[in-house]
Design an enzyme around this catalytic site. Structure first.
Site, PDB file in Angstrom:
ATOM      1  N   SER A 153      -2.660  -2.719  -5.247  1.00  0.00           N
ATOM      2  CA  SER A 153      -1.337  -2.115  -5.108  1.00  0.00           C
ATOM      3  C   SER A 153      -0.826  -1.645  -6.477  1.00  0.00           C
ATOM      4  O   SER A 153      -1.431  -0.785  -7.095  1.00  0.00           O
ATOM      5  CB  SER A 153      -0.381  -3.108  -4.434  1.00  0.00           C
ATOM      6  OG  SER A 153       0.809  -2.488  -4.014  1.00  0.00           O
ATOM      7  N   ASP A 231      -2.208  -0.787   6.918  1.00  0.00           N
ATOM      8  CA  ASP A 231      -1.382  -1.025   5.735  1.00  0.00           C
ATOM      9  C   ASP A 231      -0.067  -0.262   5.884  1.00  0.00           C
ATOM     10  O   ASP A 231      -0.044   0.971   5.827  1.00  0.00           O
ATOM     11  CB  ASP A 231      -2.135  -0.556   4.483  1.00  0.00           C
ATOM     12  CG  ASP A 231      -1.440  -0.942   3.182  1.00  0.00           C
ATOM     13  OD1 ASP A 231      -0.197  -0.908   3.149  1.00  0.00           O
ATOM     14  OD2 ASP A 231      -2.161  -1.261   2.228  1.00  0.00           O
ATOM     15  N   HIS A 264      -2.068  -4.808   3.976  1.00  0.00           N
ATOM     16  CA  HIS A 264      -1.866  -4.774   2.520  1.00  0.00           C
ATOM     17  C   HIS A 264      -1.990  -6.155   1.871  1.00  0.00           C
ATOM     18  O   HIS A 264      -1.740  -6.302   0.691  1.00  0.00           O
ATOM     19  CB  HIS A 264      -0.472  -4.198   2.240  1.00  0.00           C
ATOM     20  CG  HIS A 264      -0.266  -3.674   0.848  1.00  0.00           C
ATOM     21  ND1 HIS A 264      -0.846  -2.502   0.405  1.00  0.00           N
ATOM     22  CD2 HIS A 264       0.446  -4.146  -0.203  1.00  0.00           C
ATOM     23  CE1 HIS A 264      -0.485  -2.276  -0.852  1.00  0.00           C
ATOM     24  NE2 HIS A 264       0.296  -3.261  -1.249  1.00  0.00           N
TER      25      HIS A 264
END
Length: 286
Positions: A153, A231, A264
């Site tokens: 991320s 995600d 995620h």
């Protein structure tokens, strides 16, 4: 620079060290985790390469070490793994703890130029210079000439940009769900406006992987990226890996793997952790 080891935990035959040191770039004590594989703990004269993991928003150096499952393959390959924090802590800057995506836990791996953040939010210099020097000076088993980087991320953004900005500093790069074009997503715009200023768009480009890769002049790229099809942050337009892929055309190989049903979270990273460690191993041990 003295590093204090506050805890030692057995992990996959090696040792996970919970460490801290006083950092000048961030003007505070910084904590980090360092995994030493069994090859380095059994024989202290054995030199092991280093894989740096950069974590995402809200995380510390503990998240990847405790939930990423990276030590499994690292122990087999004989690779040390470094888990830094994601920002300075406790600087007393007004507003630094007000939101999850800016300030504490959200340093974005840049050196801020805008006051008051420039007084300690210098994670780019910390990760590329001060922290590795502290590790190499205090842990002689770790080979400073063989370093790779990866992240998740915000940390995927950091890994990509640090690799592209320092082509001789890292042997390889990979990422999970990276913020690949921060200039064009809400997370990135908020961070870059706060740390650089709205008017300094050239500075934004210097820390945007999609912009950096357009000017890549090094060896052909070989980048592994995993993104889950479930995600939610990808669906919200925060990651934009397609923009990076398009910008990297003709620069080498960008292998974006769309993982069906994955999200995620660290469950995704743990599921594909071995692949990313093995990707780095090809360059660290080759």
């Amino acid at each position: 620079m003295t590093v204090t080891t506050k805890a030692t935990i057995a992990s996959f035959g090696g040792k996970l060290l919970k460490c801290a040191h006083n950092a000048t770039t961030t003007n505070c004590e910084m904590a980090f985790n360092l995994y030493l594989p069994p090859q380095a703990t059994v024989n202290p004269l054995y030199k092991v390469p280093l894989l740096v993991y950069l974590a995402g928003l809200t995380c510390t150096g503990d998240n990847g070490a405790e939930k990423g499952f990276f030590q499994h393959a690292a122990s087999q390959k004989g690779i040390a793994v470094l888990y830094p924090d994601t920002s300075p802590r406790g600087l007393g800057i007004q507003g630094e703890d007000n939101s999850y995506d800016f300030g504490s836990g959200a340093g974005f791996y840049v050196d801020a130029i805008k006051e008051p953040w420039s007084k300690g939010y210098n994670m780019y210099s910390y990760i590329t210079s001060e922290l590795p020097k502290a590790v190499f000076d205090n842990f002689e088993q770790v080979d400073g000439s063989r370093v790779s980087i990866f992240g998740h991320s915000m940390g995927g953004h950091g890994a990509l940009t640090l690799f592209l900005k320092n082509p001789t500093g890292y042997k390889s790069v990979s990422a999970f769900a990276p913020i690949a074009n921060p200039s064009n997503c809400d997370w990135g715009r908020k961070a870059f406006t706060g740390y650089f200023g709205e008017e300094n768009k050239s500075k934004w480009a210097e820390h945007d992987a999609t912009e950096l890769v357009k000017n890549w002049k090094g060896d052909p790229l070989d980048i592994l990226i995993d993104v889950g099809t479930s995600d939610n942050f990808y669906k919200q337009g925060q990651l934009l890996p397609e923009n990076f892929d398009k910008a990297a055309q003709g620069k080498g190989k960008v292998n974006i793997r769309w993982q069906e049903g994955y999200d995620h979270s660290y469950y995704t990273m743990a599921s594909f952790a071995d692949d990313h460690v093995n990707h780095a191993a090809r360059y660290l041990l080759g």
